[in-house]
Scaffold this active site. Structure first.
Site, PDB file in Angstrom:
ATOM      1  N   TYR A 146       3.676   9.056 -11.270  1.00 28.93           N
ATOM      2  CA  TYR A 146       2.715   8.278 -10.475  1.00 28.93           C
ATOM      3  C   TYR A 146       1.870   7.357 -11.385  1.00 28.93           C
ATOM      4  O   TYR A 146       1.666   6.179 -11.076  1.00 28.93           O
ATOM      5  CB  TYR A 146       1.829   9.263  -9.712  1.00 28.93           C
ATOM      6  CG  TYR A 146       0.882   8.684  -8.701  1.00 28.93           C
ATOM      7  CD1 TYR A 146       1.331   8.219  -7.473  1.00 28.93           C
ATOM      8  CD2 TYR A 146      -0.492   8.643  -8.954  1.00 28.93           C
ATOM      9  CE1 TYR A 146       0.447   7.724  -6.525  1.00 28.93           C
ATOM     10  CE2 TYR A 146      -1.386   8.157  -8.018  1.00 28.93           C
ATOM     11  CZ  TYR A 146      -0.915   7.697  -6.798  1.00 28.93           C
ATOM     12  OH  TYR A 146      -1.801   7.219  -5.866  1.00 28.93           O
ATOM     13  N   ALA A 203       2.673   6.195 -14.323  1.00 28.89           N
ATOM     14  CA  ALA A 203       3.524   5.118 -14.852  1.00 28.89           C
ATOM     15  C   ALA A 203       3.737   4.041 -13.791  1.00 28.89           C
ATOM     16  O   ALA A 203       3.651   2.843 -14.073  1.00 28.89           O
ATOM     17  CB  ALA A 203       4.865   5.692 -15.309  1.00 28.89           C
ATOM     18  N   ASN A 228       0.802  -1.231   0.000  1.00 28.29           N
ATOM     19  CA  ASN A 228       0.000   0.000   0.000  1.00 28.29           C
ATOM     20  C   ASN A 228       0.837   1.285   0.000  1.00 28.29           C
ATOM     21  O   ASN A 228       0.359   2.333  -0.430  1.00 28.29           O
ATOM     22  CB  ASN A 228      -0.913  -0.035   1.242  1.00 28.29           C
ATOM     23  CG  ASN A 228      -1.488   1.321   1.574  1.00 28.29           C
ATOM     24  OD1 ASN A 228      -2.431   1.783   0.932  1.00 28.29           O
ATOM     25  ND2 ASN A 228      -0.910   1.998   2.568  1.00 28.29           N
TER      26      ASN A 228
HETATM   27  N1  NAD Z   1      -5.701   8.954  -1.347  1.00 31.58           N
HETATM   28  C1  NAD Z   1      -6.052   8.719  -2.584  1.00 31.58           C
HETATM   29  O1  NAD Z   1      -6.907   9.402  -3.160  1.00 31.58           O
HETATM   30  C2  NAD Z   1      -5.456   7.578  -3.355  1.00 31.58           C
HETATM   31  C3  NAD Z   1      -5.980   7.276  -4.624  1.00 31.58           C
HETATM   32  C4  NAD Z   1      -5.449   6.231  -5.338  1.00 31.58           C
HETATM   33  C5  NAD Z   1      -4.417   5.476  -4.818  1.00 31.58           C
HETATM   34  N2  NAD Z   1      -3.914   5.776  -3.583  1.00 31.58           N
HETATM   35  C6  NAD Z   1      -2.817   4.961  -3.092  1.00 31.58           C
HETATM   36  O2  NAD Z   1      -3.163   4.410  -1.840  1.00 31.58           O
HETATM   37  C7  NAD Z   1      -1.991   4.210  -1.054  1.00 31.58           C
HETATM   38  C8  NAD Z   1      -2.138   4.889   0.301  1.00 31.58           C
HETATM   39  O3  NAD Z   1      -2.334   6.276   0.079  1.00 31.58           O
HETATM   40  P1  NAD Z   1      -2.871   7.278   1.199  1.00 31.58           P
HETATM   41  O4  NAD Z   1      -3.819   8.173   0.526  1.00 31.58           O
HETATM   42  O5  NAD Z   1      -3.282   6.542   2.403  1.00 31.58           O
HETATM   43  O6  NAD Z   1      -1.519   8.128   1.446  1.00 31.58           O
HETATM   44  P2  NAD Z   1      -0.897   8.744   2.767  1.00 31.58           P
HETATM   45  O7  NAD Z   1       0.099   9.736   2.285  1.00 31.58           O
HETATM   46  O8  NAD Z   1      -1.964   9.188   3.688  1.00 31.58           O
HETATM   47  O9  NAD Z   1      -0.151   7.492   3.425  1.00 31.58           O
HETATM   48  C9  NAD Z   1       0.939   6.861   2.806  1.00 31.58           C
HETATM   49  C10 NAD Z   1       1.732   6.094   3.849  1.00 31.58           C
HETATM   50  O10 NAD Z   1       2.849   5.490   3.188  1.00 31.58           O
HETATM   51  C11 NAD Z   1       4.014   5.710   3.970  1.00 31.58           C
HETATM   52  N3  NAD Z   1       5.210   5.686   3.142  1.00 31.58           N
HETATM   53  C12 NAD Z   1       5.624   6.612   2.253  1.00 31.58           C
HETATM   54  N4  NAD Z   1       6.802   6.259   1.737  1.00 31.58           N
HETATM   55  C13 NAD Z   1       7.154   5.087   2.301  1.00 31.58           C
HETATM   56  C14 NAD Z   1       8.278   4.239   2.180  1.00 31.58           C
HETATM   57  N5  NAD Z   1       9.296   4.541   1.368  1.00 31.58           N
HETATM   58  N6  NAD Z   1       8.311   3.105   2.916  1.00 31.58           N
HETATM   59  C15 NAD Z   1       7.296   2.806   3.761  1.00 31.58           C
HETATM   60  N7  NAD Z   1       6.210   3.578   3.927  1.00 31.58           N
HETATM   61  C16 NAD Z   1       6.139   4.710   3.211  1.00 31.58           C
HETATM   62  C17 NAD Z   1       3.790   7.077   4.602  1.00 31.58           C
HETATM   63  O11 NAD Z   1       4.627   7.294   5.745  1.00 31.58           O
HETATM   64  C18 NAD Z   1       2.309   7.005   4.952  1.00 31.58           C
HETATM   65  O12 NAD Z   1       2.100   6.417   6.226  1.00 31.58           O
HETATM   66  C19 NAD Z   1      -0.835   4.759  -1.895  1.00 31.58           C
HETATM   67  O13 NAD Z   1      -0.232   3.724  -2.619  1.00 31.58           O
HETATM   68  C20 NAD Z   1      -1.523   5.705  -2.849  1.00 31.58           C
HETATM   69  O14 NAD Z   1      -0.795   5.910  -4.011  1.00 31.58           O
HETATM   70  C21 NAD Z   1      -4.399   6.813  -2.842  1.00 31.58           C
END
Ligand code: NAD
Length: 247
Positions: free
Chosen positions: A154, A156, A90
């Site tokens: 992102y 890609a 995730n």
């Molecule tokens: N929020 C959205 O609208 C959305 C939409 C589509 C996809 N996503 C995807 O869902 C996932 C979670 O997103 P979110 O919205 O909860 O984001 P967020 O920024 O709230 O949380 C992301 C988490 O990942 C951790 N993280 C970042 N880099 C890291 C690393 N190198 N190693 C370990 N942990 C790391 C951060 O510390 C954070 O706790 C991501 O993959 C994101 O791309 C989110």
């Protein structure tokens, strides 16, 4: 209710947002959940709310974009718990910029955290899940994988996640392993909090549900894909976007 009892799950990027919600849901489903994040303080604070004893939700620091660190952490997990049944990839970041202004640092950071990390974690887990002939891998992609302005890096990475998912599903299906992806739309987390209001509204207008999603609405689909309820679902990418993505 506790459909994941005796299962060991690993969730990356577990400190907040969608990851924390996935931990909460898999924990409620009965799994032992190993929670990985680069931000250990935040992770511990967040996981303490889910499991006060820390017995069934375990926090470990791990930068998933660093293969050496990933290997060390998974060695630790296998030593302590003996197996991994469920892997939820995730962790993700954004570094948005129009492509003609995008720096190599922005490109590589996003590819490393969002895509290369899955190479590292899956390599740490798949040989063992093949041996135990059981495994559920859920990879978080995005509706941005279909292309999104300002997100070449992102998009890609997230499209790469889908290709990786389908290939791993084909290679490992005969070993009772399923590999599926989820493509969330706009979900209300820190990642989307700083998007300018007018851009956010545009996304909402293109979403038949007429709103952003909640992290728990992604977590419930992870719960389905991590359990035997989805035993014949393999190589799919399920859009959790309130209808934003329809063919
Ligand atoms: N929020 C959205 O609208 C959305 C939409 C589509 C996809 N996503 C995807 O869902 C996932 C979670 O997103 P979110 O919205 O909860 O984001 P967020 O920024 O709230 O949380 C992301 C988490 O990942 C951790 N993280 C970042 N880099 C890291 C690393 N190198 N190693 C370990 N942990 C790391 C951060 O510390 C954070 O706790 C991501 O993959 C994101 O791309 C989110």
């Amino acid at each position: 209710m506790e459909k994941l009892i005796n299962k060991v799950a690993v969730v990356t990027g577990a400190a907040q947002g969608i990851g924390a919600s996935i931990v909460e849901r898999l924990f409620a489903d009965g799994a032992t959940v190993v929670c990985l994040d680069v931000n250990l303080d935040k992770l511990k604070e967040s996981i303490l709310k889910i499991d006060k004893t820390g017995e069934r939700a375990i926090s470990l620091k791990c930068d998933v974009s660093n293969q050496e660190e990933v290997n060390q952490v998974f060695d630790q997990i296998y030593e302590k718990l003996g197996k991994v049944d469920i892997l939820v990839n995730n962790a993700g970041i954004v570094r948005d910029a129009f492509f003609h202004k995008m720096t190599p640092e922005q490109w590589h950071a996003v590819i490393n955290v969002n895509l290369n990390s899955m190479f590292y974690t899956c390599q740490a887990v798949i040989p063992k899940t093949r041996k135990q002939e059981y495994g559920k891998i859920v990879n978080i992609s995005s509706t941005s994988s279909w292309g999104n302005m300002g997100q070449a890096n992102y998009s890609a990475a997230k499209a790469g996640v889908i290709g990786l998912t389908r290939t791993l599903a084909k290679e490992n299906g005969a070993k009772n392993i399923t590999v599926n992806a989820i493509a969330p739309g706009q979900i209300d987390t820190d990642m989307t909090r700083n998007i300018p209001e007018n851009i956010k509204m545009m996304g909402i207008m293109l979403t038949p549900a007429g709103r952003m999603g909640n992290p728990s609405e992604v977590a419930s689909v992870v719960s389905f894909l991590a359990s035997d309820d989805s035993s014949f679902v393999n190589g799919e990418c399920i859009s959790v976007s309130g209808g934003f993505l329809m063919p």
